[in-house]
Motif scaffolding. Structure first.
Motif, PDB file in Angstrom:
ATOM      1  N   ARG A  39     -10.768 -27.765  -0.530  1.00 48.19           N
ATOM      2  CA  ARG A  39     -10.828 -26.467   0.143  1.00 48.19           C
ATOM      3  C   ARG A  39      -9.534 -25.679  -0.054  1.00 48.19           C
ATOM      4  NH1 ARG A  39     -13.789 -27.830   5.902  1.00 48.19           N
ATOM      5  NH2 ARG A  39     -15.874 -28.052   5.032  1.00 48.19           N
TER       6      ARG A  39
ATOM      7  N   TRP B  25      -8.898 -21.672  -1.485  1.00 48.51           N
ATOM      8  CA  TRP B  25      -8.128 -20.608  -0.829  1.00 48.51           C
ATOM      9  C   TRP B  25      -6.903 -20.195  -1.646  1.00 48.51           C
ATOM     10  CZ3 TRP B  25     -10.588 -17.673   2.181  1.00 48.51           C
ATOM     11  CH2 TRP B  25     -11.674 -18.173   2.892  1.00 48.51           C
TER      12      TRP B  25
ATOM     13  N   TRP C 108      -8.392 -17.998  -4.269  1.00 52.86           N
ATOM     14  CA  TRP C 108      -8.727 -16.715  -3.650  1.00 52.86           C
ATOM     15  C   TRP C 108      -7.466 -15.856  -3.491  1.00 52.86           C
ATOM     16  CZ3 TRP C 108      -7.027 -14.467   0.901  1.00 52.86           C
ATOM     17  CH2 TRP C 108      -7.658 -13.276   1.238  1.00 52.86           C
TER      18      TRP C 108
ATOM     19  N   LEU D  67     -13.812 -12.493  -0.546  1.00 48.98           N
ATOM     20  CA  LEU D  67     -13.752 -13.261   0.691  1.00 48.98           C
ATOM     21  C   LEU D  67     -15.075 -13.973   0.954  1.00 48.98           C
ATOM     22  CD1 LEU D  67     -12.035 -14.045   3.112  1.00 48.98           C
ATOM     23  CD2 LEU D  67     -12.873 -12.010   4.278  1.00 48.98           C
ATOM     24  N   ALA D  68     -16.187 -13.287   0.724  1.00 46.68           N
ATOM     25  CA  ALA D  68     -17.497 -13.912   0.920  1.00 46.68           C
ATOM     26  C   ALA D  68     -17.674 -15.097  -0.030  1.00 46.68           C
ATOM     27  CB  ALA D  68     -18.603 -12.883   0.717  1.00 46.68           C
TER      28      ALA D  68
ATOM     29  N   ALA E 144     -15.252 -16.949  -1.315  1.00 48.36           N
ATOM     30  CA  ALA E 144     -14.359 -18.021  -0.878  1.00 48.36           C
ATOM     31  C   ALA E 144     -14.913 -18.732   0.353  1.00 48.36           C
ATOM     32  CB  ALA E 144     -12.965 -17.466  -0.592  1.00 48.36           C
ATOM     33  N   VAL E 145     -15.445 -17.973   1.311  1.00 48.27           N
ATOM     34  CA  VAL E 145     -16.038 -18.588   2.504  1.00 48.27           C
ATOM     35  C   VAL E 145     -17.250 -19.414   2.106  1.00 48.27           C
ATOM     36  CG1 VAL E 145     -17.272 -18.066   4.646  1.00 48.27           C
ATOM     37  CG2 VAL E 145     -15.126 -16.908   4.131  1.00 48.27           C
ATOM     38  N   GLY E 146     -18.074 -18.906   1.192  1.00 46.81           N
ATOM     39  CA  GLY E 146     -19.226 -19.665   0.722  1.00 46.81           C
ATOM     40  C   GLY E 146     -18.821 -20.953   0.027  1.00 46.81           C
TER      41      GLY E 146
ATOM     42  N   HIS F 285     -16.013 -22.587   0.505  1.00 47.14           N
ATOM     43  CA  HIS F 285     -15.442 -23.431   1.555  1.00 47.14           C
ATOM     44  C   HIS F 285     -16.565 -24.159   2.294  1.00 47.14           C
ATOM     45  CE1 HIS F 285     -12.364 -24.340   4.664  1.00 47.14           C
ATOM     46  NE2 HIS F 285     -13.429 -24.343   5.469  1.00 47.14           N
ATOM     47  N   TRP F 286     -17.592 -23.427   2.672  1.00 47.44           N
ATOM     48  CA  TRP F 286     -18.727 -24.007   3.394  1.00 47.44           C
ATOM     49  C   TRP F 286     -19.464 -25.016   2.521  1.00 47.44           C
ATOM     50  CZ3 TRP F 286     -23.995 -23.568   2.310  1.00 47.44           C
ATOM     51  CH2 TRP F 286     -24.850 -24.080   3.279  1.00 47.44           C
TER      52      TRP F 286
END
Length: 132
Positions: free
Chosen positions: A2, A6, A9, A108-109, A111-113, A115-116
């Motif tokens: 993870r 980031w 990103w 950002l979307a 990176a969050v995806g 990460h999840w």
């Protein structure tokens, strides 16, 4: 893993921001050049306008002169619409930053995806694995 998402990103977001800043600065400079020149003397103003000092560090001066000569030809070809271009060009800088914001939201979307997804795949691998 993870952390890698980031860090990637942050690097991509930094490059995206730098690119947007350069585009905004170039757009602002071109608006200033166009607004300071009369329609009949716009080509001469482009050739005589001082370039931003930071531009010479990143781009070969010979290439800049070629770009200036092409821009001079373009302005001479479009002198009939030059007064309207100055008014429209003032919208370019805000549009650059709107595009930057949309790009940052997309990054950002993603990176969050990621990460999840990494978290989800990590849990499924741990619960689905059986010792042999």
């Amino acid at each position: 893993m993870r952390v890698v998402v980031w860090v990637a990103w942050a690097v991509i977001a930094g490059m995206w921001t730098l690119g947007a800043w350069v585009m905004a600065e170039l757009a602002q400079w071109s608006v200033q050049v166009m607004s300071s020149a009369e329609a009949g003397r716009a080509a001469q103003a482009v050739m005589q306008a001082p370039l931003p000092p930071w531009l010479g560090v990143w781009i070969d001066p010979a290439w800049l002169e070629l770009l200036r000569s092409q821009l001079q030809w373009l302005i001479e070809a479009g002198q009939a619409v030059l007064p309207a271009v100055g008014a429209v060009a003032s919208w370019i800088v805000p549009l650059v930053w709107v595009g930057w914001g949309l790009g940052m939201l997309t990054l950002l979307a993603l990176a969050v995806g990621a990460h999840w997804l990494i978290g989800r795949l990590g849990r499924s691998n741990l619960s689905g694995s059986t010792p042999s």
